[in-house]
Design a protein around this motif. Structure first.
Motif, PDB file in Angstrom:
ATOM      1  N   THR A 207      -0.751  -4.728  18.369  1.00  0.00           N
ATOM      2  CA  THR A 207       0.571  -4.880  17.760  1.00  0.00           C
ATOM      3  C   THR A 207       1.187  -6.151  18.302  1.00  0.00           C
ATOM      4  OG1 THR A 207       1.585  -3.578  19.541  1.00  0.00           O
ATOM      5  CG2 THR A 207       0.956  -2.390  17.554  1.00  0.00           C
ATOM      6  N   ARG A 609      -2.940   2.868  10.123  1.00  0.00           N
ATOM      7  CA  ARG A 609      -1.993   2.394   9.103  1.00  0.00           C
ATOM      8  C   ARG A 609      -2.701   2.198   7.759  1.00  0.00           C
ATOM      9  NH1 ARG A 609       0.083  -1.012  13.105  1.00  0.00           N
ATOM     10  NH2 ARG A 609      -1.010  -2.817  12.252  1.00  0.00           N
ATOM     11  N   THR A 610      -3.883   1.579   7.804  1.00  0.00           N
ATOM     12  CA  THR A 610      -4.619   1.278   6.568  1.00  0.00           C
ATOM     13  C   THR A 610      -5.004   2.545   5.821  1.00  0.00           C
ATOM     14  OG1 THR A 610      -5.506  -0.730   7.594  1.00  0.00           O
ATOM     15  CG2 THR A 610      -6.643   0.082   5.639  1.00  0.00           C
ATOM     16  N   GLN A 612      -3.666   5.706   6.191  1.00  0.00           N
ATOM     17  CA  GLN A 612      -2.668   6.753   6.391  1.00  0.00           C
ATOM     18  C   GLN A 612      -2.753   7.817   5.300  1.00  0.00           C
ATOM     19  OE1 GLN A 612      -0.705   7.087   9.056  1.00  0.00           O
ATOM     20  NE2 GLN A 612       0.062   9.021   8.247  1.00  0.00           N
TER      21      GLN A 612
END
Length: 625
Positions: A207, A609-610, A612
């Motif tokens: 991040t 995230r990709t 989810q």
């Protein structure tokens, strides 16, 4: 004081000084081998060599050329290139000029490259080719401090601008400068102090922006001496170096080689590894677990393609290899002799003739040992290779510790551990299980980030690794997980995902990557990416030939295949660790999509995230405790 302590404590202040000493001691010995593509573009590469004296001529020219460009001591020179012999020569040239290297992965996009160049205040960029030059040109307006770009391979690059020069131009400039100032490089090296900045390596953050890790000259000098002190390598060894030199694992190997004086064959083209191994015939190489997993999956797939009988022989031989490795390692630990019972030894001899000998030939036939690092190797895969006579010595370290903090000790290696600390490295386990390290290899701190530095580096030098581990009574370290990756289910049970993922890689020959999930949920699930060559080979035999990877993954037969392996995995897990649901990904994880770092470490937050939507689907309607 022991010989080892003397060796380490009497180290020079820099690897640049070690390099000059090496050149003086063995000027005519072979230092580097590197491939030159055939003139026709067809056929095998032609491998050329550089002696230490020949390497020094080029290193001195690069150093003097940078000095002539106005590069001052400790100023940064960025290096954006794949692994090749020029990377090593340029790195040494920068250090011999008294400056510091900022490493940039060639896969880094223009925006992040510009951030690294700006944050590091790099004055010169040494770029591999037109592609790397283009990134700098695109962001030139944002880089007023970048005075020059030097291009290693100028084919297709616009070098008409005075801002750009070729590596050949730089070396010619340096050679002319040396005629006027013949002692300048020796003077710059002599002026180096151990606490000066040598290398700035930016970590691939999961991040936010990457952090620049400041590594001093003393870190590399210490690493060179400590690697030599392990006794794992001699001047007669041949190392095959393909790891990214922008990464600390690749970079540390160049320091150890200078101290020991062995030959290094350099070629960073991953697609050439299988071709190069029989040509180079290395006695030693370092790799990341993904390479060994791919070899294992490839061998299993080839056996499967040979028909049922051949695949049964492979499975039998794999089982014998694992049993043999476990028995011999255990006996060595207890008695100092790697022996096995007569019956097992006889089976091993037959399996060696049928399977293992061919595998060793694929690695060049002379490999004494391979060092594995960066992430954990699944123990069952480690035992397989060990029993097949390919000894994988797992090691451990971080960018912040100059890569090498632990390594398994030669014959006394123990699969599933990362071995013992290097001479001069201290370790302790905190109350919460976190591994703390202290050594001359520990970073000075994060570049321009004193608060971030204070979070991990104590005033007395102890570094918080963020990894959880256990130390045996005789000093072997086992890594159990990343502190931040551990999660607790809603039922209060802690899960170490990498442990489960490693077990699945040993069970399923089709897996490439697995992500175990379940934080604050009442059961565990997994996202699974499959190995394309192995999967498509299986698909051709099961009525799915000619279909794309994504089509094969979506087929019910594939889901059923992987479900069988998940069931086998669950049989060996505690109830709360078992995988209740899984989803197959439509493509493998990769560096280009940001899911893997260039050193092939998984970025879990990016993957989550990709995908989810797949995760939510697995927990849809679940009653959370």
């Amino acid at each position: 004081m022991s010989d080892t302590q003397t060796l380490i404590e009497n180290r020079p202040p820099s690897v640049a000084a070690l390099f000059l000493e090496r050149v003086e001691r063995t000027p005519d010995a072979e230092a580097y081998r590197y491939p030159v593509p055939a003139a026709s573009g067809q056929g095998p590469d032609d491998w050329k060599s550089l002696s230490w004296a020949e390497a020094a001529t080029r290193v001195h020219a690069i150093a003097a050329g940078l000095i002539d460009l106005g590069v001052a001591p400790e100023e940064r020179v960025a290096l954006a290139s794949a692994t090749r012999v020029e990377w090593i020569l340029a790195d040494l040239g920068v250090m011999c000029a008294g400056a510091a290297v900022t490493t940039v992965y060639p896969q880094t996009n223009a925006e992040e490259s510009a951030f690294i160049l700006s944050d590091s205040d790099s004055r010169v960029l040494i770029a591999e080719n037109a592609e790397q030059l283009a990134k700098a040109v695109e962001r030139r307006a944002d880089l007023p401090q970048l005075h020059h770009v030097v291009v290693i391979d100028p084919e297709g690059a616009d070098t008409s601008d005075d801002w750009v020069l070729t590596l050949a131009d730089l070396e010619a400039r340096g050679t002319a400068y040396l005629e006027r100032h013949p002692e300048i490089v020796k003077e710059r090296v002599a002026a180096l102090t151990s606490d000066q900045l040598a290398t700035l390596i930016y970590t691939s953050g999961t991040t936010g922006r990457p952090k620049g890790v400041r590594l001093r000259h003393d870190s590399w000098s210490y690493m060179a001496k400590a690697i030599a002190a392990t006794g794992l390598l001699t001047s007669e060894d041949i190392q095959y170096l393909w790891l990214p030199l922008a990464h600390v694992f690749g970079k540390v190997l160049t320091s150890g080689q200078i101290e020991i004086g062995h030959v290094t064959a350099v070629d960073g083209r991953i697609d050439k590894i299988i071709v190069n191994l029989p040509v180079v015939q290395p006695t030693y190489m370092a790799a990341v677990p993904r390479i060994f997993e791919k070899v294992y999956n490839g061998v299993a797939a080839k056996a499967r393609e040979g028909g049922g009988a051949k695949y049964k022989i492979f499975q039998w031989a794999a089982g014998v290899a694992r049993e043999y490795a476990k028995v011999t390692q255990d006996n060595f630990r207890r008695t100092g002799s790697a022996t096995a019972p007569f019956g097992l030894t006889a089976k091993h001899k037959v399996a060696d003739a049928l399977v293992y000998s061919k595998l060793r030939e694929a690695f060049g036939g002379r490999l004494r040992a391979a060092v594995s690092g960066s992430v954990a190797l699944a123990p069952e895969i480690g035992y397989f290779f060990s029993g097949a006579g390919i000894h994988i010595l797992e090691g451990y370290g971080l960018t912040e510790s100059s890569a090498a903090s632990f390594v398994n000790p030669g014959e006394a290696y123990r699969t599933g551990t990362v071995g013992k600390p290097l001479p001069g490295t201290e370790v302790r386990i905190a109350d919460d299980g976190e591994i703390l390290l202290r050594s001359p290899g520990i970073m000075e701190g994060y570049h321009g980030l004193p608060d971030k530095t204070a979070e991990v580096l104590e005033p007395d030098g102890w570094f918080h690794t963020g990894d959880i581990g256990e130390l045996s009574n005789d000093g072997y370290l086992r890594i159990t997980d990343r502190k931040k990756d551990l999660f607790k289910t809603s039922g209060g049970k802690y899960i170490a995902p990498t442990e489960v993922e490693g077990q699945f890689k040993a069970v399923c020959p089709f897996v490439s990557n697995m992500v175990v999930l379940g934080a604050d949920r009442n059961y565990c699930t997994a996202l699974i990416a499959l190995d394309e060559p192995s999967l498509l080979g299986w698909a051709a035999e099961h009525g799915l030939g000619g279909k794309t990877y994504a089509e094969v993954v979506a087929a019910p037969q594939t889901e059923k295949l992987i479900e069988g392996y998940v069931t086998r995995l669950n049989e060996g897990l505690q109830r709360w660790q078992t995988i209740k649901k899984f989803r197959l990904l439509p493509r493998d994880l990769d560096v280009e999509h940001g899911e893997l770092t260039p050193s092939l470490k998984m970025k879990r937050p990016v993957v989550e995230r990709t995908y989810q939507h797949l995760i939510e689907d697995m927990y849809a309607g679940a009653r959370e405790a």
